[in-house]
Design an enzyme around this catalytic site. Structure first.
Site, PDB file in Angstrom:
ATOM      1  N   HIS A 208      -7.874   3.564  -3.890  1.00 38.47           N
ATOM      2  CA  HIS A 208      -7.463   2.151  -3.914  1.00 38.47           C
ATOM      3  C   HIS A 208      -8.648   1.273  -4.325  1.00 38.47           C
ATOM      4  O   HIS A 208      -8.477   0.293  -5.057  1.00 38.47           O
ATOM      5  CB  HIS A 208      -6.950   1.716  -2.539  1.00 38.47           C
ATOM      6  CG  HIS A 208      -5.727   2.469  -2.094  1.00 38.47           C
ATOM      7  ND1 HIS A 208      -4.661   2.697  -2.930  1.00 38.47           N
ATOM      8  CD2 HIS A 208      -5.395   3.053  -0.897  1.00 38.47           C
ATOM      9  CE1 HIS A 208      -3.728   3.382  -2.270  1.00 38.47           C
ATOM     10  NE2 HIS A 208      -4.154   3.614  -1.043  1.00 38.47           N
TER      11      HIS A 208
ATOM     12  N   LEU B 109      -3.494 -16.758 -19.098  1.00 41.14           N
ATOM     13  CA  LEU B 109      -2.637 -15.639 -18.665  1.00 41.14           C
ATOM     14  C   LEU B 109      -2.200 -15.911 -17.237  1.00 41.14           C
ATOM     15  O   LEU B 109      -2.957 -16.494 -16.459  1.00 41.14           O
ATOM     16  CB  LEU B 109      -3.457 -14.339 -18.703  1.00 41.14           C
ATOM     17  CG  LEU B 109      -2.794 -13.067 -18.163  1.00 41.14           C
ATOM     18  CD1 LEU B 109      -1.857 -12.472 -19.228  1.00 41.14           C
ATOM     19  CD2 LEU B 109      -3.842 -12.015 -17.779  1.00 41.14           C
TER      20      LEU B 109
ATOM     21  N   ASP C 271       0.369   3.450  -9.971  1.00 39.89           N
ATOM     22  CA  ASP C 271       0.550   4.580  -9.058  1.00 39.89           C
ATOM     23  C   ASP C 271      -0.490   5.668  -9.335  1.00 39.89           C
ATOM     24  O   ASP C 271      -0.975   5.803 -10.458  1.00 39.89           O
ATOM     25  CB  ASP C 271       1.975   5.128  -9.212  1.00 39.89           C
ATOM     26  CG  ASP C 271       2.369   6.023  -8.054  1.00 39.89           C
ATOM     27  OD1 ASP C 271       1.829   5.843  -6.937  1.00 39.89           O
ATOM     28  OD2 ASP C 271       3.222   6.906  -8.250  1.00 39.89           O
TER      29      ASP C 271
HETATM   30  C1  IPE Z   1       5.083   2.197  -5.907  1.00 41.16           C
HETATM   31  O1  IPE Z   1       4.333   3.331  -5.643  1.00 41.16           O
HETATM   32  C2  IPE Z   1       4.500   1.018  -5.201  1.00 41.16           C
HETATM   33  C3  IPE Z   1       3.216   0.546  -5.721  1.00 41.16           C
HETATM   34  C4  IPE Z   1       2.600   1.004  -6.771  1.00 41.16           C
HETATM   35  C5  IPE Z   1       2.643  -0.566  -5.000  1.00 41.16           C
HETATM   36  P1  IPE Z   1       4.691   4.306  -4.433  1.00 41.16           P
HETATM   37  O2  IPE Z   1       3.730   5.434  -4.511  1.00 41.16           O
HETATM   38  O3  IPE Z   1       4.742   3.559  -3.163  1.00 41.16           O
HETATM   39  O4  IPE Z   1       6.171   4.750  -4.799  1.00 41.16           O
HETATM   40  P2  IPE Z   1       6.956   6.118  -4.532  1.00 41.16           P
HETATM   41  O5  IPE Z   1       6.774   6.449  -3.087  1.00 41.16           O
HETATM   42  O6  IPE Z   1       6.345   7.139  -5.419  1.00 41.16           O
HETATM   43  O7  IPE Z   1       8.349   5.796  -4.928  1.00 41.16           O
HETATM   44  C1  IPE Z   2      -0.428   3.358  -5.662  1.00 38.10           C
HETATM   45  O1  IPE Z   2      -1.073   4.565  -5.450  1.00 38.10           O
HETATM   46  C2  IPE Z   2      -1.048   2.251  -4.861  1.00 38.10           C
HETATM   47  C3  IPE Z   2      -0.204   1.736  -3.768  1.00 38.10           C
HETATM   48  C4  IPE Z   2       1.032   2.083  -3.511  1.00 38.10           C
HETATM   49  C5  IPE Z   2      -0.830   0.729  -2.933  1.00 38.10           C
HETATM   50  P1  IPE Z   2      -0.603   5.539  -4.319  1.00 38.10           P
HETATM   51  O2  IPE Z   2      -1.314   5.200  -3.058  1.00 38.10           O
HETATM   52  O3  IPE Z   2       0.886   5.567  -4.216  1.00 38.10           O
HETATM   53  O4  IPE Z   2      -1.129   6.932  -4.859  1.00 38.10           O
HETATM   54  P2  IPE Z   2      -0.358   8.304  -4.866  1.00 38.10           P
HETATM   55  O5  IPE Z   2       0.940   8.073  -5.568  1.00 38.10           O
HETATM   56  O6  IPE Z   2      -0.162   8.704  -3.438  1.00 38.10           O
HETATM   57  O7  IPE Z   2      -1.260   9.219  -5.613  1.00 38.10           O
HETATM   58 MG    MG Z   3       2.351   6.643  -5.121  1.00 37.09          MG
END
Ligand code: IPE
Ligand code: IPE
Ligand code: MG
Length: 225
Positions: free
Chosen positions: A29, A124, A12
């Protein structure tokens, strides 16, 4: 001083990492995908680690703007095409959990081909959680068990999941939030939890190593004394 066999990561913070630098979220990303390679390579070179499960796209992430979702799908497709070389070089088997039937046929085919090409690699297992939801996984497993007219027990339940990767020893979430966000609900029953404020694009093998050292110092009792 046990090492983790199965590490799972909620990757995240990509969006915030990018925005903090004045970039569009998708830049985060892109950088995040490179970190996936660095962390996978690290794990592939540490024989005690057998499974690395990465949360790449949740069942809830469809709520994001169409452009971001489309970008993530494209990134995944390109990534798999490009990274096949890394999987082969590092002897990594590629596996998927989640309901990929919602993806385009082309992307589903790319996933199938990557799994097929790496199925004999045995250093792995890298598991990508794609259109993954912990609740969805449990419901689909129950349906499969019903269809097979099989009784479910704690021991056999995982048979009905998309992939048999076992319980998680160590769950890490980057990006500062302290929640599970519907990840691996069944398999984290006794996982040790780690939360770091580092945004995923800044996460390094060094930080992972530090967390693994902390893991080794934890006293896992599994309910015993
Ligand atoms: C969790 O992150 C999903 C992934 C890392 C793929 P999100 O950013 O989507 O989750 P929330 O919204 O903080 O719960
Ligand atoms: C996690 O990073 C990646 C995915 C959920 C694909 P985020 O896109 O949720 O990044 P933040 O949490 O908004 O910074
Ligand atoms: Mg996020």
């Amino acid at each position: 001083m046990n090492s983790p066999r199965h590490i799972a990561i909620i990757m995240d913070g990509n969006g915030r990492w990018a925005q903090q630098r004045g970039f569009k979220r998708i830049k985060g990303h892109e950088r995040g995908a490179e970190v996936v390679r660095e962390i996978t390579t690290y794990c592939a070179n540490h024989p005690e680690i057998e499974v690395l499960t990465l949360y790449a796209f949740s069942t809830e992430n469809w709520k994001r703007p169409k452009m971001e979702v489309e970008f993530l799908m494209k990134l995944l497709d390109n990534w798999l095409k490009k990274e096949l070389a890394t999987y082969q070089k590092e002897n990594v088997r590629f596996e998927v959990i989640g309901d990929i039937s919602r993806f385009t046929p082309a992307l589903q085919e790319r996933i199938r081909l990557t799994k097929e090409a790496t199925k004999d690699n045995d250093r792995l297992t890298q598991v990508l959680a794609l259109n993954y939801g912990g609740r969805d996984e449990i419901i689909r497993a129950c349906r499969r068990a019903c269809e097979a007219k099989k009784e479910i027990t704690e021991e056999n339940f995982e048979e009905f999941f998309d992939a048999q990767i076992g319980d998680v020893d160590m769950l890490i979430r980057t990006g500062g939030e302290k929640r599970i966000s519907n990840f691996l609900l069944w398999r984290i029953a006794y996982a040790e939890l780690f939360f770091t404020n580092t945004y995923w694009p800044d996460f390094t093998p060094q930080e992972l190593e530090t967390l693994i050292e902390e893991f080794k110092g934890r006293n896992r009792r599994f309910g015993a004394i």
